[in-house]
Design a protein around this motif. Structure first.
Motif, PDB file in Angstrom:
ATOM      1  N   ASP A  27       0.861  -1.187   0.000  1.00 31.04           N
ATOM      2  CA  ASP A  27       0.000   0.000   0.000  1.00 31.04           C
ATOM      3  C   ASP A  27       0.899   1.239   0.000  1.00 31.04           C
ATOM      4  O   ASP A  27       1.334   1.689   1.059  1.00 31.04           O
ATOM      5  CB  ASP A  27      -0.919  -0.003   1.235  1.00 31.04           C
ATOM      6  N   SER A  30       0.225   4.193   2.338  1.00 29.79           N
ATOM      7  CA  SER A  30       0.203   3.988   3.784  1.00 29.79           C
ATOM      8  C   SER A  30       1.214   4.874   4.497  1.00 29.79           C
ATOM      9  O   SER A  30       2.179   5.341   3.901  1.00 29.79           O
ATOM     10  CB  SER A  30       0.497   2.523   4.117  1.00 29.79           C
ATOM     11  N   THR A  45      -3.567   2.560   6.760  1.00 30.09           N
ATOM     12  CA  THR A  45      -3.577   1.839   5.490  1.00 30.09           C
ATOM     13  C   THR A  45      -5.000   1.522   5.048  1.00 30.09           C
ATOM     14  O   THR A  45      -5.916   1.453   5.869  1.00 30.09           O
ATOM     15  CB  THR A  45      -2.765   0.528   5.610  1.00 30.09           C
ATOM     16  N   LYS A  47      -5.353  -1.335   3.366  1.00 29.42           N
ATOM     17  CA  LYS A  47      -5.293  -2.804   3.294  1.00 29.42           C
ATOM     18  C   LYS A  47      -5.843  -3.419   4.577  1.00 29.42           C
ATOM     19  O   LYS A  47      -5.887  -2.777   5.624  1.00 29.42           O
ATOM     20  CB  LYS A  47      -3.853  -3.275   3.080  1.00 29.42           C
TER      21      LYS A  47
END
Length: 66
Positions: A27, A30, A45, A47
């Motif tokens: 990511d 992030s 993030t 994710k």
């Protein structure tokens, strides 16, 4: 999403950099903040937690959440 993970094997700034790179590989947007003294890593993030944990573990730093 914000994740807070305890990374017991993180011992130095190089460890923190490796963890940040592992998360940013999955990511790129992030943000990763690591506190070497407390061994806590705070991650912003998009994710899932499981994806982030897997990336960090693949870099050699298994994480746990408290």
């Amino acid at each position: 999403m914000t994740l807070q993970l305890k990374v017991p094997k993180m011992a130095c700034s190089a460890c923190a950099t490796t963890i940040a790179k592992a998360v940013q590989a999955i990511d790129s947007a992030s943000t990763v903040e690591a506190d070497i003294k407390t061994k806590w890593v705070t991650i912003q993030t998009a994710k899932s937690e499981s994806e982030v944990r897997k990336a960090i573990a693949s870099a050699g730093y298994p994480a746990s959440q408290f």
